[in-house]
Design an enzyme around this catalytic site. Sequence first.
Site, mmCIF file in Angstrom:
data_model
loop_
_atom_site.group_PDB
_atom_site.id
_atom_site.type_symbol
_atom_site.label_atom_id
_atom_site.label_comp_id
_atom_site.label_asym_id
_atom_site.label_seq_id
_atom_site.Cartn_x
_atom_site.Cartn_y
_atom_site.Cartn_z
ATOM 1 N N HIS A 1 -20.335 -18.714 1.164
ATOM 2 C CA HIS A 1 -19.530 -18.073 2.217
ATOM 3 C C HIS A 1 -18.622 -16.973 1.662
ATOM 4 O O HIS A 1 -17.480 -16.810 2.095
ATOM 5 C CB HIS A 1 -18.686 -19.107 2.981
ATOM 6 C CG HIS A 1 -19.509 -20.107 3.731
ATOM 7 N ND1 HIS A 1 -19.985 -19.871 4.999
ATOM 8 C CD2 HIS A 1 -19.952 -21.332 3.377
ATOM 9 C CE1 HIS A 1 -20.692 -20.926 5.403
ATOM 10 N NE2 HIS A 1 -20.694 -21.827 4.440
ATOM 11 N N ASN B 1 -20.364 -24.111 11.415
ATOM 12 C CA ASN B 1 -21.346 -23.038 11.292
ATOM 13 C C ASN B 1 -21.786 -22.602 12.687
ATOM 14 O O ASN B 1 -21.382 -23.206 13.683
ATOM 15 C CB ASN B 1 -22.574 -23.542 10.525
ATOM 16 C CG ASN B 1 -22.367 -23.555 9.010
ATOM 17 O OD1 ASN B 1 -21.643 -22.722 8.462
ATOM 18 N ND2 ASN B 1 -22.979 -24.495 8.341
#
Length: 485
Positions: free
Chosen positions: A56, A129
Amino acid sequence: MTADQNKLTTSWGAPVGDNQNSMTAGSRGPTLIQDVHLLEKLAHFNRERVPERVVHAKGAGAHGYFEVTQDLTKYTKADFLSEVGKRTPMFIRFSTVAGENGSSDTVRDPRGFAVKFYTEEGNYDLVGNNTPVFFIRDAIKFPDFIHTQKRHPQTHLKNPNAVWDFWSLSPESLHQVTILMSDRGIPATLRHMHGFGSHTFKWVNAEGQGVWVKYHFKTEQGVQNLAPDVAAQLAGENADYHTEDLFNAIDQGDFPAWRLCVQIMPLEDANTYRFDPFDVTKVWSQKDYPLIEVGRMVLDRNPENYFAEVEQATFSPGTLVPGIEVSPDKMLQGRLFAYADAHRYRVGANHNSLPINRPKNEVNNYQRDGQMRADNNGGSSVYYEPNSFSGPTETSADKPAPYEVSGAADSVAYDHNDHYTQAGDLYRLLSVEERARLVQTIVGAMKPVEKDEIKLRQIRHFYKADPEYGKGVAAGLGLSIPEIE
Ligand code: NDP
């Protein structure tokens, strides 16, 4: 600007006499080491980067608020959900997963959807997510999985052999692989995708009664995706396409919004549901547990400073408030350690006292010292417990609800091993055109895999989800369907 704000100073506040010419012996130099302003300027510059997130790394963030639209206090005592109309400030960070900080926004990858609610009872992080499930369901597999998404140790290139080898040997990934390879694998913008808490959490009400809960953020902009050829072109033309879109939309007053909905499952159903409700590779069917709206999230303010607000933001699924607790989900349990540990390594032990991470309410505890302690470090107040000096004390009403556990301590997998039904259900809910594009994308992604053994193993999984799915991929790869046991 005040006269003081106009004055250039060193980091220790002294006025700078010259910021264009270093101090030298004569106009040709050499440069003098006594130019401490120059030394500090160069040395600080060398230290401008903190370690990049291992996953990420590429992200975009925005501030906003969450407003309760429906009273669900019968399920949770969480203060920020206590009243219809109640508003809580929040911050969100969207991200891709596998790429580095400078990588393209329009790649096929899940998107991180990490929300920090600044509640009156402390911060609550929902670190999800844009997909309701994940590739694996036990944290012990996470470092291996991520290695397959990263670069080959010799070539420094992405490695489809590793990707499909791991997935084909980890059939629990099939559901998420199907989502990733479908049209929703490349969102049109960060505004045009749903968000999910993915894991199962527990809500507990004021009477101490619990329910299991899953979170869904439903985009009010509608789901829109990028066709792979458009995404590829954008990746070359504007690697920051999603970041730019989000910033511009908010800057122009076009504030993106999501409806937050939950699915609620009675605690006892977890023993009898046809899937293990704690297995993060599975969803709870919305026919069994329909979505219930809780509130609305609106993003209405851009960060003022990217590094201070987006790069230094730290989210952890263990950042919880009274009324919201964890479940036994093994992936979640691993993340409770891994996220906070990543922040201690990347940002430092006192990451929670940075402005973007600091709760809006008062923090009182006995933690002291550590690198970069930027607040008053507890001043002269009592620094241990128990004590006789009126230091802060616990509130037993805020203890998590007791939870019965049983079973032999052992390294064992979940009992449920049906990795196929839900992936197949997803395949079957797609239109004929969507299925064709899904198969085409998979075929394109698997073509570079060198070993037929890996391809055949994976085709077997697709076939078990739905024979048409497996046959389509096999035909696209020019292979005959392997024997299905
Ligand atoms: P439902 O028919 O009740 O729900 C279907 C879900 O699939 C909705 O959330 C819908 O979200 C979503 N969906 C619709 N089109 C697509 C698409 N092209 N790609 C991905 N998701 C899509 O069925 P079930 O709850 O029984 O689930 C059936 C299958 O749907 C599951 O196996 C799972 O793969 C998938 N799914 C289920 C979710 C859940 O929480 N139950 C969440 C997301 C997907 P929307 O229409 O709002 O876009």
